[in-house]
Design a protein around this motif. Structure first.
Motif, PDB file in Angstrom:
ATOM      1  N   PHE A   1       0.846  -1.197   0.000  1.00  0.00           N
ATOM      2  CA  PHE A   1       0.000   0.000   0.000  1.00  0.00           C
ATOM      3  C   PHE A   1       0.880   1.246   0.000  1.00  0.00           C
ATOM      4  O   PHE A   1       0.628   2.196  -0.741  1.00  0.00           O
ATOM      5  CB  PHE A   1      -0.952   0.007   1.199  1.00  0.00           C
ATOM      6  CG  PHE A   1      -1.710   1.302   1.322  1.00  0.00           C
ATOM      7  CD1 PHE A   1      -2.694   1.638   0.405  1.00  0.00           C
ATOM      8  CD2 PHE A   1      -1.428   2.185   2.352  1.00  0.00           C
ATOM      9  CE1 PHE A   1      -3.392   2.838   0.509  1.00  0.00           C
ATOM     10  CE2 PHE A   1      -2.115   3.384   2.468  1.00  0.00           C
ATOM     11  CZ  PHE A   1      -3.105   3.714   1.543  1.00  0.00           C
ATOM     12  N   GLY A   2       1.931   1.227   0.815  1.00  0.00           N
ATOM     13  CA  GLY A   2       2.864   2.358   0.844  1.00  0.00           C
ATOM     14  C   GLY A   2       3.520   2.594  -0.505  1.00  0.00           C
ATOM     15  O   GLY A   2       3.712   3.745  -0.928  1.00  0.00           O
ATOM     16  N   GLU A   3       3.860   1.518  -1.201  1.00  0.00           N
ATOM     17  CA  GLU A   3       4.444   1.668  -2.538  1.00  0.00           C
ATOM     18  C   GLU A   3       3.437   2.305  -3.493  1.00  0.00           C
ATOM     19  O   GLU A   3       3.823   3.074  -4.380  1.00  0.00           O
ATOM     20  CB  GLU A   3       4.931   0.322  -3.074  1.00  0.00           C
ATOM     21  CG  GLU A   3       6.182  -0.168  -2.390  1.00  0.00           C
ATOM     22  CD  GLU A   3       6.789  -1.403  -3.050  1.00  0.00           C
ATOM     23  OE1 GLU A   3       6.340  -1.800  -4.148  1.00  0.00           O
ATOM     24  OE2 GLU A   3       7.730  -1.970  -2.456  1.00  0.00           O
ATOM     25  N   GLU A   4       2.170   2.010  -3.312  1.00  0.00           N
ATOM     26  CA  GLU A   4       1.148   2.648  -4.151  1.00  0.00           C
ATOM     27  C   GLU A   4       1.042   4.134  -3.833  1.00  0.00           C
ATOM     28  O   GLU A   4       0.944   4.958  -4.737  1.00  0.00           O
ATOM     29  CB  GLU A   4      -0.207   1.954  -3.989  1.00  0.00           C
ATOM     30  CG  GLU A   4      -0.245   0.561  -4.554  1.00  0.00           C
ATOM     31  CD  GLU A   4       0.212   0.494  -5.995  1.00  0.00           C
ATOM     32  OE1 GLU A   4      -0.314   1.246  -6.846  1.00  0.00           O
ATOM     33  OE2 GLU A   4       1.109  -0.316  -6.293  1.00  0.00           O
ATOM     34  N   VAL A   5       1.074   4.471  -2.556  1.00  0.00           N
ATOM     35  CA  VAL A   5       1.038   5.888  -2.164  1.00  0.00           C
ATOM     36  C   VAL A   5       2.245   6.621  -2.752  1.00  0.00           C
ATOM     37  O   VAL A   5       2.115   7.720  -3.305  1.00  0.00           O
ATOM     38  CB  VAL A   5       0.999   6.038  -0.627  1.00  0.00           C
ATOM     39  CG1 VAL A   5       1.199   7.486  -0.203  1.00  0.00           C
ATOM     40  CG2 VAL A   5      -0.316   5.493  -0.064  1.00  0.00           C
ATOM     41  N   VAL A   6       3.420   5.992  -2.664  1.00  0.00           N
ATOM     42  CA  VAL A   6       4.656   6.595  -3.170  1.00  0.00           C
ATOM     43  C   VAL A   6       4.624   6.709  -4.700  1.00  0.00           C
ATOM     44  O   VAL A   6       5.387   7.466  -5.276  1.00  0.00           O
ATOM     45  CB  VAL A   6       5.876   5.773  -2.686  1.00  0.00           C
ATOM     46  CG1 VAL A   6       7.151   6.147  -3.393  1.00  0.00           C
ATOM     47  CG2 VAL A   6       6.052   5.943  -1.193  1.00  0.00           C
ATOM     48  N   SER A   7       3.746   5.984  -5.345  1.00  0.00           N
ATOM     49  CA  SER A   7       3.602   6.085  -6.799  1.00  0.00           C
ATOM     50  C   SER A   7       2.488   7.041  -7.199  1.00  0.00           C
ATOM     51  O   SER A   7       2.650   7.833  -8.125  1.00  0.00           O
ATOM     52  CB  SER A   7       3.305   4.715  -7.400  1.00  0.00           C
ATOM     53  OG  SER A   7       4.369   3.848  -7.171  1.00  0.00           O
ATOM     54  N   VAL A   8       1.362   6.956  -6.515  1.00  0.00           N
ATOM     55  CA  VAL A   8       0.207   7.768  -6.893  1.00  0.00           C
ATOM     56  C   VAL A   8       0.447   9.245  -6.567  1.00  0.00           C
ATOM     57  O   VAL A   8       0.098  10.118  -7.386  1.00  0.00           O
ATOM     58  CB  VAL A   8      -1.081   7.241  -6.222  1.00  0.00           C
ATOM     59  CG1 VAL A   8      -2.228   8.222  -6.387  1.00  0.00           C
ATOM     60  CG2 VAL A   8      -1.457   5.882  -6.813  1.00  0.00           C
TER      61      VAL A   8
END
Length: 159
Positions: A54-61
């Motif tokens: 989820f954190g990787e998604e936040v760091v991407s979005v």
């Protein structure tokens, strides 16, 4: 989620197959963690990956949205052009974040992982829902981890 995860696996495998004969690829360090884990340890490992992914998604979005806003609002790019630039920019940032994990292998991080990020961002771009890209990322990585666990397990292939 499932469709994006499947598409991501297909694209990632195709990219790896296309470049592995030309460029050296580094192993995913998760293999060592999985190989040394008990069944209970594997369950905990999978559970711990949920907030990480989820954190990787936040760091991407978030960079995607920031670049999109900047390109559209400040550079007066069309929305479609701004989306493409933001999409590629977020993929490059994501690839760069993986450089230490993969021994600074630029080709692997930017071509393989960056391409995977492009596919995973489709889930967010189409739905505007981070949970779709997160779910696709979890499905993708868990499938990869499971294949790694089965390949490493001394009991793999025995009945």
């Amino acid at each position: 989620m499932v469709g994006i995860a499947v598409a991501n696996l297909i694209v990632s495998v195709a990219v790896v197959l296309a470049i592995r004969s030309i460029f050296e690829m580094n192993a995913n360090p998760v293999g060592g963690i999985i190989g040394d884990s008990s069944a209970g340890g594997l369950v905990l490992f999978y559970a711990r990956t949920i907030p990480q992914l989820f954190g990787e998604e936040v760091v991407s979005v978030l960079p995607f949205l920031a670049i999109l806003w900047f390109c559209h609002s400040k550079l007066a790019m069309t929305r479609k052009s701004a989306i493409v630039v933001a999409w590629l920019g977020a993929a490059l940032i994501f690839g760069a974040l993986h450089l230490p994990t993969y021994g600074w292998n630029f080709v692997q991080c930017f071509l393989v992982i960056g391409t995977a990020r492009i596919v995973l961002l489709v889930g967010y771009i189409v739905t505007k829902n981070i949970w779709v890209s997160t779910g696709a990322h979890i499905i993708n990585d868990w499938l990869i981890f499971t294949v790694m666990a089965l390949a490493i397990s001394p009991d793999a292939g025995t009945a």
